[in-house]
Design a protein around this motif. Structure first.
Motif, PDB file in Angstrom:
ATOM      1  N   LEU A 200       0.837  -1.212   0.000  1.00 35.85           N
ATOM      2  CA  LEU A 200       0.000   0.000   0.000  1.00 35.85           C
ATOM      3  C   LEU A 200       0.865   1.252   0.000  1.00 35.85           C
ATOM      4  O   LEU A 200       0.603   2.196  -0.762  1.00 35.85           O
ATOM      5  CB  LEU A 200      -0.917  -0.011   1.226  1.00 35.85           C
ATOM      6  N   GLY A 201       1.904   1.275   0.828  1.00 38.70           N
ATOM      7  CA  GLY A 201       2.765   2.452   0.909  1.00 38.70           C
ATOM      8  C   GLY A 201       3.470   2.731  -0.399  1.00 38.70           C
ATOM      9  O   GLY A 201       3.504   3.874  -0.880  1.00 38.70           O
ATOM     10  N   THR A 202       4.034   1.692  -1.032  1.00 37.71           N
ATOM     11  CA  THR A 202       4.709   1.892  -2.309  1.00 37.71           C
ATOM     12  C   THR A 202       3.714   2.226  -3.408  1.00 37.71           C
ATOM     13  O   THR A 202       4.033   2.966  -4.346  1.00 37.71           O
ATOM     14  CB  THR A 202       5.512   0.640  -2.702  1.00 37.71           C
ATOM     15  N   GLY A 203       2.502   1.689  -3.290  1.00 40.46           N
ATOM     16  CA  GLY A 203       1.472   2.019  -4.271  1.00 40.46           C
ATOM     17  C   GLY A 203       1.072   3.482  -4.208  1.00 40.46           C
ATOM     18  O   GLY A 203       0.890   4.140  -5.242  1.00 40.46           O
TER      19      GLY A 203
ATOM     20  N   LEU B 120      -7.757   6.692  -7.975  1.00 38.55           N
ATOM     21  CA  LEU B 120      -6.434   6.078  -8.036  1.00 38.55           C
ATOM     22  C   LEU B 120      -6.059   5.436  -6.709  1.00 38.55           C
ATOM     23  O   LEU B 120      -5.437   4.359  -6.671  1.00 38.55           O
ATOM     24  CB  LEU B 120      -5.386   7.123  -8.432  1.00 38.55           C
ATOM     25  N   LEU B 121      -6.433   6.086  -5.607  1.00 37.34           N
ATOM     26  CA  LEU B 121      -6.177   5.514  -4.289  1.00 37.34           C
ATOM     27  C   LEU B 121      -6.951   4.214  -4.102  1.00 37.34           C
ATOM     28  O   LEU B 121      -6.420   3.239  -3.545  1.00 37.34           O
ATOM     29  CB  LEU B 121      -6.546   6.516  -3.196  1.00 37.34           C
ATOM     30  N   MET B 122      -8.202   4.200  -4.582  1.00 33.20           N
ATOM     31  CA  MET B 122      -9.003   2.980  -4.483  1.00 33.20           C
ATOM     32  C   MET B 122      -8.342   1.842  -5.266  1.00 33.20           C
ATOM     33  O   MET B 122      -8.258   0.705  -4.792  1.00 33.20           O
ATOM     34  CB  MET B 122     -10.409   3.232  -5.022  1.00 33.20           C
ATOM     35  N   LEU B 123      -7.861   2.142  -6.490  1.00 29.64           N
ATOM     36  CA  LEU B 123      -7.180   1.127  -7.278  1.00 29.64           C
ATOM     37  C   LEU B 123      -5.930   0.620  -6.565  1.00 29.64           C
ATOM     38  O   LEU B 123      -5.612  -0.571  -6.610  1.00 29.64           O
ATOM     39  CB  LEU B 123      -6.805   1.693  -8.650  1.00 29.64           C
ATOM     40  N   THR B 124      -5.223   1.528  -5.901  1.00 30.74           N
ATOM     41  CA  THR B 124      -4.026   1.146  -5.153  1.00 30.74           C
ATOM     42  C   THR B 124      -4.371   0.200  -4.013  1.00 30.74           C
ATOM     43  O   THR B 124      -3.676  -0.795  -3.781  1.00 30.74           O
ATOM     44  CB  THR B 124      -3.324   2.394  -4.601  1.00 30.74           C
ATOM     45  N   VAL B 125      -5.451   0.510  -3.312  1.00 33.75           N
ATOM     46  CA  VAL B 125      -5.884  -0.352  -2.201  1.00 33.75           C
ATOM     47  C   VAL B 125      -6.261  -1.735  -2.721  1.00 33.75           C
ATOM     48  O   VAL B 125      -5.855  -2.761  -2.156  1.00 33.75           O
ATOM     49  CB  VAL B 125      -7.074   0.289  -1.460  1.00 33.75           C
ATOM     50  N   PHE B 126      -7.030  -1.774  -3.823  1.00 31.56           N
ATOM     51  CA  PHE B 126      -7.423  -3.064  -4.384  1.00 31.56           C
ATOM     52  C   PHE B 126      -6.198  -3.841  -4.869  1.00 31.56           C
ATOM     53  O   PHE B 126      -6.131  -5.063  -4.730  1.00 31.56           O
ATOM     54  CB  PHE B 126      -8.415  -2.860  -5.531  1.00 31.56           C
ATOM     55  N   GLY B 127      -5.223  -3.125  -5.465  1.00 31.60           N
ATOM     56  CA  GLY B 127      -4.005  -3.789  -5.910  1.00 31.60           C
ATOM     57  C   GLY B 127      -3.235  -4.402  -4.757  1.00 31.60           C
ATOM     58  O   GLY B 127      -2.751  -5.538  -4.852  1.00 31.60           O
TER      59      GLY B 127
ATOM     60  N   VAL C 202      -4.570 -12.751  -2.696  1.00 32.64           N
ATOM     61  CA  VAL C 202      -4.748 -13.644  -3.850  1.00 32.64           C
ATOM     62  C   VAL C 202      -3.398 -14.147  -4.354  1.00 32.64           C
ATOM     63  O   VAL C 202      -3.117 -15.350  -4.331  1.00 32.64           O
ATOM     64  CB  VAL C 202      -5.523 -12.943  -4.996  1.00 32.64           C
ATOM     65  N   SER C 203      -2.552 -13.216  -4.790  1.00 34.10           N
ATOM     66  CA  SER C 203      -1.270 -13.620  -5.392  1.00 34.10           C
ATOM     67  C   SER C 203      -0.360 -14.321  -4.395  1.00 34.10           C
ATOM     68  O   SER C 203       0.225 -15.372  -4.702  1.00 34.10           O
ATOM     69  CB  SER C 203      -0.562 -12.388  -5.967  1.00 34.10           C
ATOM     70  N   GLN C 204      -0.211 -13.751  -3.185  1.00 36.40           N
ATOM     71  CA  GLN C 204       0.716 -14.327  -2.214  1.00 36.40           C
ATOM     72  C   GLN C 204       0.305 -15.729  -1.764  1.00 36.40           C
ATOM     73  O   GLN C 204       1.148 -16.634  -1.758  1.00 36.40           O
ATOM     74  CB  GLN C 204       0.875 -13.403  -1.008  1.00 36.40           C
TER      75      GLN C 204
ATOM     76  N   ASP D 238       3.204  -4.007 -20.731  1.00 38.11           N
ATOM     77  CA  ASP D 238       2.300  -4.293 -19.627  1.00 38.11           C
ATOM     78  C   ASP D 238       2.253  -5.779 -19.314  1.00 38.11           C
ATOM     79  O   ASP D 238       1.207  -6.354 -19.041  1.00 38.11           O
ATOM     80  CB  ASP D 238       0.890  -3.798 -19.947  1.00 38.11           C
ATOM     81  N   MET D 239       3.422  -6.442 -19.359  1.00 41.43           N
ATOM     82  CA  MET D 239       3.529  -7.846 -19.025  1.00 41.43           C
ATOM     83  C   MET D 239       4.217  -8.046 -17.686  1.00 41.43           C
ATOM     84  O   MET D 239       4.506  -9.165 -17.289  1.00 41.43           O
ATOM     85  CB  MET D 239       4.324  -8.600 -20.099  1.00 41.43           C
ATOM     86  N   GLY D 240       4.529  -6.978 -16.987  1.00 42.19           N
ATOM     87  CA  GLY D 240       5.229  -7.086 -15.718  1.00 42.19           C
ATOM     88  C   GLY D 240       4.301  -7.500 -14.591  1.00 42.19           C
ATOM     89  O   GLY D 240       3.099  -7.657 -14.750  1.00 42.19           O
ATOM     90  N   GLY D 241       4.846  -7.666 -13.423  1.00 33.01           N
ATOM     91  CA  GLY D 241       4.069  -8.027 -12.248  1.00 33.01           C
ATOM     92  C   GLY D 241       4.900  -7.846 -11.006  1.00 33.01           C
ATOM     93  O   GLY D 241       6.119  -7.758 -11.066  1.00 33.01           O
ATOM     94  N   ALA D 242       4.244  -7.813  -9.844  1.00 36.03           N
ATOM     95  CA  ALA D 242       4.972  -7.623  -8.597  1.00 36.03           C
ATOM     96  C   ALA D 242       5.945  -8.755  -8.355  1.00 36.03           C
ATOM     97  O   ALA D 242       7.005  -8.570  -7.782  1.00 36.03           O
ATOM     98  CB  ALA D 242       3.986  -7.519  -7.438  1.00 36.03           C
TER      99      ALA D 242
END
Length: 396
Positions: free
Chosen positions: A23-26, A335-342, A349-351, A391-395
């Motif tokens: 969240l902070g880096t987002g 944009l903040l909402m998208l950051t929170v969802f990300g 999900v991913s982890q 746009d093929m990158g990921g965390a």
């Protein structure tokens, strides 16, 4: 060690530590108009890599945000030049993109232009996929020893196009061949220090994992046949069942293909792997994660947009400057909402899915690690800039 020569791989990620980091880096990424996302990706990878442990030792990611940012800038320039050349070639053949088609011919020209442009980018996507994996390996260390991958992105791209053409030409029947050959190409050019990896097994063995995908495809073919016979209700039913069956089949295929391919990899010295992921667990982790993200994301959205809703009262009577300020706040809130969802998706999900796949692996013949020596640092990896540009990158 579980047994002699065996070591379990484990993922010890903690949502309570990953979420504030994500969240902070987002948020910093939003504030810097997306520039900080490269540094954010580097920090998240360092955190995630360190939580993957083989025995008592963790992995280390040494990539930096600066090299990823510079790689992205160079890739954007190269991509812009490439696409410009493609458009010039298409225009020379009378094919051009029409922004506002006025008739069927112009709509057809627009569709052809978009389709050919995508096909032109496809080789770059394959090239970028190899380079991205090469960069991640070149910046990964275990016990202080570097991983590496040979510079063979061009060969991977050509093979990818060939096997993709075979897959499309056979209506998907040769997908397992493409999966196996491309993974084998990458694996056999991967090194851990002075030890090389190799891919064993047979591509035809993946058909067991591919069975349900074939069933779904068969049902869709039957749906088309019944549709041609004007049996609408049967065509609709078969089409619906075929889509669902095929989607579930794809999940099963990805999980079982991972298990087979990983279990047939080996490294010089006799080191091997045994992977036992469960498709049911992956589906459950995904559904559970989506539910948590939806619940917490909904609460966060209400908190974010509630003050904005208060400001919207009587906005029609406000001055133009005030309306612009509220519009800017609306964009920032979105944009903040998208950051929170990300951040929530990354954590819930991913982890967990990553943790399941990682935790399903056991290393055999682990004593071979003792004979591995350091290798020279690979300075040729391009920091996956092209993958980011496409746009093929990921965390991860």
């Amino acid at each position: 060690m579980d047994h002699a020569g065996e070591m379990r791989v484990a993922y010890r990620g903690d949502p309570a530590k990953l979420f504030p980091l994500a969240l902070g880096t987002g948020v910093l990424g939003v504030v810097t108009l997306g520039i900080y996302r490269f540094w954010a990706k580097a920090r998240i990878r360092r955190h995630v890599w360190s939580k993957v442990q083989l025995g008592e030792d963790g992995f280390e990611f040494t990539g930096t945000g600066l090299e990823m940012f510079l790689g992205f800038l160079m890739a954007v320039v190269a991509l812009a030049v490439y696409l410009a050349v493609v458009q010039v070639i298409l225009f020379a053949f009378g094919i051009r993109f029409i922004f506002d088609p006025q008739n069927e011919m112009e709509e057809l020209a627009q569709g052809v232009s978009i389709g050919l442009s995508f096909l032109a980018v496809l080789p770059l996507m394959l090239f970028a996929a190899y380079r991205a994996r090469r960069y991640k390996l070149a910046r990964t260390r275990f016990r202080g020893i570097r991983f590496a991958m040979e510079n063979a992105a061009g060969g991977y791209m050509l093979r990818g196009l060939f096997y993709l053409a075979l897959t499309v030409g056979t209506a998907g029947l040769l997908w397992p061949l493409m999966t196996f050959r491309l993974e084998a190409f990458m694996t056999e050019r991967t090194w851990y220090g002075t030890a090389r990896f190799r891919q064993g097994g047979r591509w035809s063995a993946l058909y067991g994992a591919y069975f349900h995908v074939l069933v779904g495809m068969g049902l869709l073919v039957l749906a088309v046949v019944f549709g041609a016979m004007e049996e609408g209700w049967m065509a609709g039913l078969l089409g619906f069942v075929g889509v669902i069956w095929g989607m579930v089949g794809l999940i099963l295929y990805r999980v079982r293909a991972f298990a087979y391919l990983m279990s047939h990899k080996e490294m010089d010295g006799g080191l091997g792997f045994r992977a036992e992921p469960r498709a049911g667990s992956v589906v459950w982790l995904y559904l559970k994660g989506v539910f948590i993200v939806g619940l917490l994301g909904g609460i966060a959205s209400a908190v974010i947009f509630a003050p904005l809703g208060t400001l919207m009262v009587g906005i029609e009577e406000a001055s133009e400057l005030v309306q612009i300020e509220i519009a800017v706040l609306g964009v920032l809130s979105y944009l903040l909402m998208l950051t929170v969802f990300g951040a929530l998706t990354l954590v819930f999900v991913s982890q967990p899915i990553l943790g399941h796949f990682v935790g399903s692996v056991t290393v055999t013949g682990a004593e071979a690690l003792e004979a591995v020596r350091q290798r020279v640092s690979d300075r040729g990896a391009d920091a996956e800039g092209l993958a980011d540009a496409l746009d093929m990158g990921g965390a991860f």
